[in-house]
Design a protein around this motif. Structure first.
Motif, PDB file in Angstrom:
ATOM      1  N   PHE A 116       0.847  -1.189   0.000  1.00  0.00           N
ATOM      2  CA  PHE A 116       0.000   0.000   0.000  1.00  0.00           C
ATOM      3  C   PHE A 116       0.879   1.235   0.000  1.00  0.00           C
ATOM      4  CE2 PHE A 116      -2.080  -3.458   2.215  1.00  0.00           C
ATOM      5  CZ  PHE A 116      -3.315  -3.524   1.576  1.00  0.00           C
ATOM      6  N   GLU A 117       0.812   2.008  -1.038  1.00  0.00           N
ATOM      7  CA  GLU A 117       1.635   3.212  -1.179  1.00  0.00           C
ATOM      8  C   GLU A 117       1.519   4.117   0.048  1.00  0.00           C
ATOM      9  OE1 GLU A 117       4.574   5.110  -2.848  1.00  0.00           O
ATOM     10  OE2 GLU A 117       3.664   3.431  -3.892  1.00  0.00           O
ATOM     11  N   LYS A 118       0.296   4.292   0.544  1.00  0.00           N
ATOM     12  CA  LYS A 118       0.077   5.216   1.649  1.00  0.00           C
ATOM     13  C   LYS A 118       0.550   4.681   2.997  1.00  0.00           C
ATOM     14  CE  LYS A 118      -4.750   3.785   1.711  1.00  0.00           C
ATOM     15  NZ  LYS A 118      -6.106   4.207   1.441  1.00  0.00           N
ATOM     16  N   PHE A 119       0.949   3.399   3.074  1.00  0.00           N
ATOM     17  CA  PHE A 119       1.405   2.829   4.341  1.00  0.00           C
ATOM     18  C   PHE A 119       2.906   2.570   4.372  1.00  0.00           C
ATOM     19  CE2 PHE A 119      -2.959   0.584   4.427  1.00  0.00           C
ATOM     20  CZ  PHE A 119      -3.576   1.738   4.851  1.00  0.00           C
ATOM     21  N   LYS A 120       3.596   2.761   3.273  1.00  0.00           N
ATOM     22  CA  LYS A 120       5.024   2.420   3.193  1.00  0.00           C
ATOM     23  C   LYS A 120       5.874   3.159   4.216  1.00  0.00           C
ATOM     24  CE  LYS A 120       5.246   0.900  -1.570  1.00  0.00           C
ATOM     25  NZ  LYS A 120       5.788   1.101  -2.903  1.00  0.00           N
ATOM     26  N   GLU A 121       5.464   4.352   4.596  1.00  0.00           N
ATOM     27  CA  GLU A 121       6.248   5.168   5.522  1.00  0.00           C
ATOM     28  C   GLU A 121       5.953   4.856   6.988  1.00  0.00           C
ATOM     29  OE1 GLU A 121       8.694   7.023   4.294  1.00  0.00           O
ATOM     30  OE2 GLU A 121       8.031   6.266   2.350  1.00  0.00           O
ATOM     31  N   LEU A 122       5.009   3.981   7.257  1.00  0.00           N
ATOM     32  CA  LEU A 122       4.624   3.667   8.637  1.00  0.00           C
ATOM     33  C   LEU A 122       5.517   2.555   9.177  1.00  0.00           C
ATOM     34  CD1 LEU A 122       0.742   3.644   8.180  1.00  0.00           C
ATOM     35  CD2 LEU A 122       2.197   5.542   8.907  1.00  0.00           C
TER      36      LEU A 122
ATOM     37  N   LEU B 120      -4.482   4.051   8.116  1.00  0.00           N
ATOM     38  CA  LEU B 120      -4.355   2.656   8.517  1.00  0.00           C
ATOM     39  C   LEU B 120      -5.551   2.242   9.373  1.00  0.00           C
ATOM     40  CD1 LEU B 120      -2.687   0.092   8.361  1.00  0.00           C
ATOM     41  CD2 LEU B 120      -1.415   0.861  10.372  1.00  0.00           C
ATOM     42  N   ALA B 121      -6.015   3.137  10.220  1.00  0.00           N
ATOM     43  CA  ALA B 121      -7.202   2.851  11.027  1.00  0.00           C
ATOM     44  C   ALA B 121      -8.406   2.617  10.128  1.00  0.00           C
ATOM     45  CB  ALA B 121      -7.476   4.000  11.995  1.00  0.00           C
ATOM     46  N   GLU B 122      -8.517   3.414   9.072  1.00  0.00           N
ATOM     47  CA  GLU B 122      -9.603   3.249   8.109  1.00  0.00           C
ATOM     48  C   GLU B 122      -9.510   1.893   7.407  1.00  0.00           C
ATOM     49  OE1 GLU B 122     -10.393   5.954   4.513  1.00  0.00           O
ATOM     50  OE2 GLU B 122     -10.685   7.245   6.260  1.00  0.00           O
TER      51      GLU B 122
END
Length: 154
Positions: free
Chosen positions: A41-47, A59-61
């Motif tokens: 997931f592109e939007k989670f790579k930095e987590l 991520l909660a969503e």
């Protein structure tokens, strides 16, 4: 672990609402054990840290979406046609995730069962454990069938 404001309710003889409230706990363990999944997931790579993950609204969503899928699966057991149709669609939708592999569905099993046990505490009996093991296995197998069938039709 206590979750303020959680009121127990029962679906099919098990405390399902309490488990729904363990969404982030389940996902924290999932991504802690299988950090490579975040890279899908592109939007989670930095987590990268647990704190980053815990503070991520996106991520909660996503965790909520996954638990809603499991919830719909549980509720759908009363109408098997709707159950299969819904979970087959969800399974098939994972074909659109670049790099997703069918075996990734199984990675939610252990964190899910751990979240159930943690959330239910004393209510987590051997009977409840067996019910959840059978249920999550059935849901995952149904997701996989939807994923596989999507491949057969493309």
């Amino acid at each position: 672990m206590d979750f303020p404001g959680v009121k127990p309710c029962y679906s099919r003889g098990i405390a399902w609402c309490a488990v729904k409230n363990a969404t982030m706990l389940c996902h924290a363990w999932l991504f802690e054990e299988h950090g490579e999944l975040l890279n899908l997931f592109e939007k989670f790579k930095e987590l990268k840290t647990r704190e980053d993950q815990a503070n991520s609204l996106e991520l909660a969503e996503h965790a909520s979406t996954v638990m809603n899928t499991l919830d719909e699966g549980i509720k759908g057991l009363d109408n098997l046609d709707a159950f299969f149709e819904y979970l087959h669609q969800v399974g098939a939708s994972h074909r659109r995730i670049p790099g997703f592999k069918v075996e990734y569905f199984w990675k939610i099993e252990k964190p899910f069962l751990t979240a159930v046990e943690t959330t239910l505490g004393d209510r987590y009996t051997e009977n409840v454990e067996n019910i959840y093991k059978i249920t999550i296995k059935f849901i995952i197998e149904t997701l996989i069938k939807g994923y596989d069938n999507a491949n057969a039709t493309t």
